[in-house]
Design a protein around this motif. Structure first.
Motif, PDB file in Angstrom:
ATOM      1  N   ASN A  62     -40.620  -1.495  30.120  1.00 44.77           N
ATOM      2  CA  ASN A  62     -40.331  -1.000  29.028  1.00 44.77           C
ATOM      3  C   ASN A  62     -41.282   0.184  28.686  1.00 44.77           C
ATOM      4  O   ASN A  62     -41.891   0.736  29.349  1.00 44.77           O
ATOM      5  CB  ASN A  62     -40.386  -1.994  27.898  1.00 44.77           C
ATOM      6  CG  ASN A  62     -39.150  -2.883  28.182  1.00 44.77           C
ATOM      7  OD1 ASN A  62     -37.940  -2.635  27.492  1.00 44.77           O
ATOM      8  ND2 ASN A  62     -39.053  -4.098  28.520  1.00 44.77           N
ATOM      9  N   ASN A  81     -35.657  -2.078  29.900  1.00 49.34           N
ATOM     10  CA  ASN A  81     -35.016  -1.445  28.460  1.00 49.34           C
ATOM     11  C   ASN A  81     -35.820  -0.386  28.484  1.00 49.34           C
ATOM     12  O   ASN A  81     -36.519   0.055  29.012  1.00 49.34           O
ATOM     13  CB  ASN A  81     -35.024  -2.490  27.619  1.00 49.34           C
ATOM     14  CG  ASN A  81     -33.714  -3.542  27.625  1.00 49.34           C
ATOM     15  OD1 ASN A  81     -32.508  -3.206  27.582  1.00 49.34           O
ATOM     16  ND2 ASN A  81     -33.704  -4.762  28.186  1.00 49.34           N
ATOM     17  N   SER A 138     -27.157  -1.530  23.640  1.00 51.17           N
ATOM     18  CA  SER A 138     -27.760  -0.568  23.165  1.00 51.17           C
ATOM     19  C   SER A 138     -28.428  -1.034  21.813  1.00 51.17           C
ATOM     20  O   SER A 138     -28.013  -1.930  21.284  1.00 51.17           O
ATOM     21  CB  SER A 138     -27.297   0.617  23.196  1.00 51.17           C
ATOM     22  OG  SER A 138     -25.902   0.796  22.357  1.00 51.17           O
ATOM     23  N   GLY A 139     -29.098  -0.127  21.155  1.00 51.37           N
ATOM     24  CA  GLY A 139     -29.616  -0.455  20.028  1.00 51.37           C
ATOM     25  C   GLY A 139     -30.866  -1.318  20.084  1.00 51.37           C
ATOM     26  O   GLY A 139     -31.347  -1.658  21.081  1.00 51.37           O
ATOM     27  N   SER A 140     -31.063  -1.846  18.877  1.00 52.13           N
ATOM     28  CA  SER A 140     -32.258  -2.744  18.677  1.00 52.13           C
ATOM     29  C   SER A 140     -32.132  -4.247  18.779  1.00 52.13           C
ATOM     30  O   SER A 140     -30.837  -4.656  18.816  1.00 52.13           O
ATOM     31  CB  SER A 140     -33.124  -2.547  17.441  1.00 52.13           C
ATOM     32  OG  SER A 140     -32.198  -2.678  16.282  1.00 52.13           O
ATOM     33  N   LEU A 182     -37.592  -0.398  25.254  1.00 53.28           N
ATOM     34  CA  LEU A 182     -38.228  -1.046  24.098  1.00 53.28           C
ATOM     35  C   LEU A 182     -39.592  -0.437  23.950  1.00 53.28           C
ATOM     36  O   LEU A 182     -40.095  -0.093  25.003  1.00 53.28           O
ATOM     37  CB  LEU A 182     -38.248  -2.561  24.142  1.00 53.28           C
ATOM     38  CG  LEU A 182     -36.640  -3.220  24.050  1.00 53.28           C
ATOM     39  CD1 LEU A 182     -36.890  -4.487  24.598  1.00 53.28           C
ATOM     40  CD2 LEU A 182     -36.187  -3.205  22.594  1.00 53.28           C
ATOM     41  N   SER A 183     -40.017  -0.486  22.634  1.00 54.39           N
ATOM     42  CA  SER A 183     -41.203   0.254  22.385  1.00 54.39           C
ATOM     43  C   SER A 183     -42.111  -0.462  21.368  1.00 54.39           C
ATOM     44  O   SER A 183     -41.653  -1.456  20.727  1.00 54.39           O
ATOM     45  CB  SER A 183     -41.071   1.755  22.132  1.00 54.39           C
ATOM     46  OG  SER A 183     -40.469   1.953  20.814  1.00 54.39           O
ATOM     47  N   LEU A 185     -31.557  -1.389  25.454  1.00 56.65           N
ATOM     48  CA  LEU A 185     -32.171  -1.519  24.265  1.00 56.65           C
ATOM     49  C   LEU A 185     -33.388  -0.476  23.723  1.00 56.65           C
ATOM     50  O   LEU A 185     -34.166  -0.124  24.807  1.00 56.65           O
ATOM     51  CB  LEU A 185     -32.682  -2.856  24.008  1.00 56.65           C
ATOM     52  CG  LEU A 185     -31.658  -4.017  24.566  1.00 56.65           C
ATOM     53  CD1 LEU A 185     -32.058  -5.390  24.450  1.00 56.65           C
ATOM     54  CD2 LEU A 185     -30.295  -3.970  23.539  1.00 56.65           C
ATOM     55  N   THR A 186     -33.454  -0.392  22.527  1.00 57.40           N
ATOM     56  CA  THR A 186     -34.580   0.568  22.075  1.00 57.40           C
ATOM     57  C   THR A 186     -35.202  -0.403  20.751  1.00 57.40           C
ATOM     58  O   THR A 186     -34.662  -1.341  20.343  1.00 57.40           O
ATOM     59  CB  THR A 186     -34.159   2.039  21.771  1.00 57.40           C
ATOM     60  OG1 THR A 186     -33.192   1.656  20.783  1.00 57.40           O
ATOM     61  CG2 THR A 186     -33.584   2.451  22.896  1.00 57.40           C
ATOM     62  N   GLY A 187     -36.384   0.366  20.575  1.00 55.96           N
ATOM     63  CA  GLY A 187     -36.844  -0.224  19.037  1.00 55.96           C
ATOM     64  C   GLY A 187     -37.904  -1.170  19.485  1.00 55.96           C
ATOM     65  O   GLY A 187     -38.479  -1.841  20.733  1.00 55.96           O
ATOM     66  N   PRO A 188     -38.727  -1.781  18.411  1.00 54.88           N
ATOM     67  CA  PRO A 188     -39.662  -2.730  18.553  1.00 54.88           C
ATOM     68  C   PRO A 188     -39.138  -4.129  18.770  1.00 54.88           C
ATOM     69  O   PRO A 188     -38.209  -4.425  18.816  1.00 54.88           O
ATOM     70  CB  PRO A 188     -40.360  -2.590  17.357  1.00 54.88           C
ATOM     71  CG  PRO A 188     -39.508  -2.334  16.226  1.00 54.88           C
ATOM     72  CD  PRO A 188     -38.045  -1.624  16.820  1.00 54.88           C
TER      73      PRO A 188
END
Length: 335
Positions: free
Chosen positions: A229, A206, A160-162, A208-209, A183-186
């Protein structure tokens, strides 16, 4: 032909390179005592599971199951633990194998915990595969300290996390697969910024964004899979007639750009753009792609007549359904 995009797994590529580059084990007489000590510590960390039955004090470590040694030096250069259910975490003792080049923990459902900092001691590590496990926690930024790393596979875990931007500091890194995690974030703009060959990037399934970093337009990806995503914006920078891309999968995101003037890479064999907000028309240039085998633009906002010629006859109506006003073979004729 069905239009579904089926990409070969990163692990398939990894195993090919691993098997073609790793020498066969040397005789037990060449087993290094410090390597043997470290491997026995790994075995103890996994409670001496039956998987390690061949790892005994009275045999040489280069003859042990899952262990590969260098033919000349006898040092352990490969440790590959595959398909078993022994429980535990990745032992710190792995970091005490200084000549290790290939490290694999694959399809071990009871492997838990986080990726340990001890891996940064592996200054010769080229291939790191921790996949199909229940390893959790973040993708560690400290992986950037393993400057020899060429391929990184962390797919099918619970990470998890970026994505740490520091992975972009790995100038030798040519393939990343962190698909099927949480996973998250750019996307870090630094990934592969110094790559001299066509890199592989797989991040599907994931959360992701954000938008594709402009710097990615200068990267000559050979394979890029960002499917499933929450990416947005203009992904047309990933295309280009002279780029080396063979496979592009951007499906099931929120990308929105005009496809009309996009130039597809000449060597492209697979492109999946389904379930986005892409508009415009399908460029006629796509009929010139001699290697094209998979194509899907369904569930977008495209209009106009579907180009005819080349390999376009391979693709059925399911490759085009649910667009604003696409028409022509294999859909109903244009009015």
């Amino acid at each position: 032909m069905a239009c579904r995009l089926t990409l070969p797994s990163f692990l398939t590529l990894f195993l090919f390179l691993l098997l073609s580059s790793t020498p066969r084990p040397v005789s037990s007489a060449r087993c290094n005592k410090d390597d043997k000590k470290a491997l026995l510590a790994v075995k103890a960390a996994f409670n001496n599971a039956y998987h390690f039955a061949s790892w005994t004090n009275d045999t040489g470590c280069c003859d042990w199951y899952d262990v590969d040694c260098d033919l000349k030096t006898g040092r352990v250069i490969g440790l590959s633990l595959f398909q078993d259910d022994f429980p535990g975490t990745i032992p710190d003792a792995v970091g005490d194998l200084p000549y290790l080049q290939n490290l694999v923990f694959h399809h071990l459902p009871n492997l838990v915990g986080s990726i340990p900092p001890a891996l940064t001691k592996l200054k010769n590590l080229k291939y790191l595969d921790i996949s199909w496990t229940n390893v959790s926690g973040p993708v560690p930024a400290f992986l950037s300290e393993i400057t020899s790393l060429v391929q990184l596979d962390l797919s099918f875990n619970r990470l998890s996390g970026s994505i740490p931007a520091s992975l972009g500091d790995l100038s030798n890194l040519s393939a990343i697969d962190i698909s099927r995690n949480h996973l998250t974030g750019p996307l870090p703009s630094t990934l592969f910024h110094g790559s001299s060959q066509g890199p592989y990037l797989r991040l599907s399934h994931n959360n992701l964004s954000g938008e594709i970093p402009p710097a990615f337009g200068k990267v000559g990806f050979e394979v890029i899979d960002l499917s499933r995503n929450r990416f947005t914006g203009d992904a047309s920078i990933l295309f280009g007639r002279s780029k080396p891309a063979q496979q592009i999968d951007l499906s099931r995101n929120h990308f929105a750009f005009d496809l009309t003037n996009v130039e597809f890479p000449e060597g492209l064999d697979s492109v999946d753009l389904n379930h986005n907000e892409i508009y415009g028309s399908i460029p006629n240039q796509i009929t010139k792609l001699a290697n094209l085998q998979f194509f899907n633009v369904s569930y977008n906002r495209l209009c106009g007549e579907i180009p005819v010629g080349g390999n376009m006859g391979r693709f059925d109506e399911y490759c085009y359904l649910h667009n604003k006003c696409l028409c022509g073979t294999p859909l109903p004729a244009c009015k």
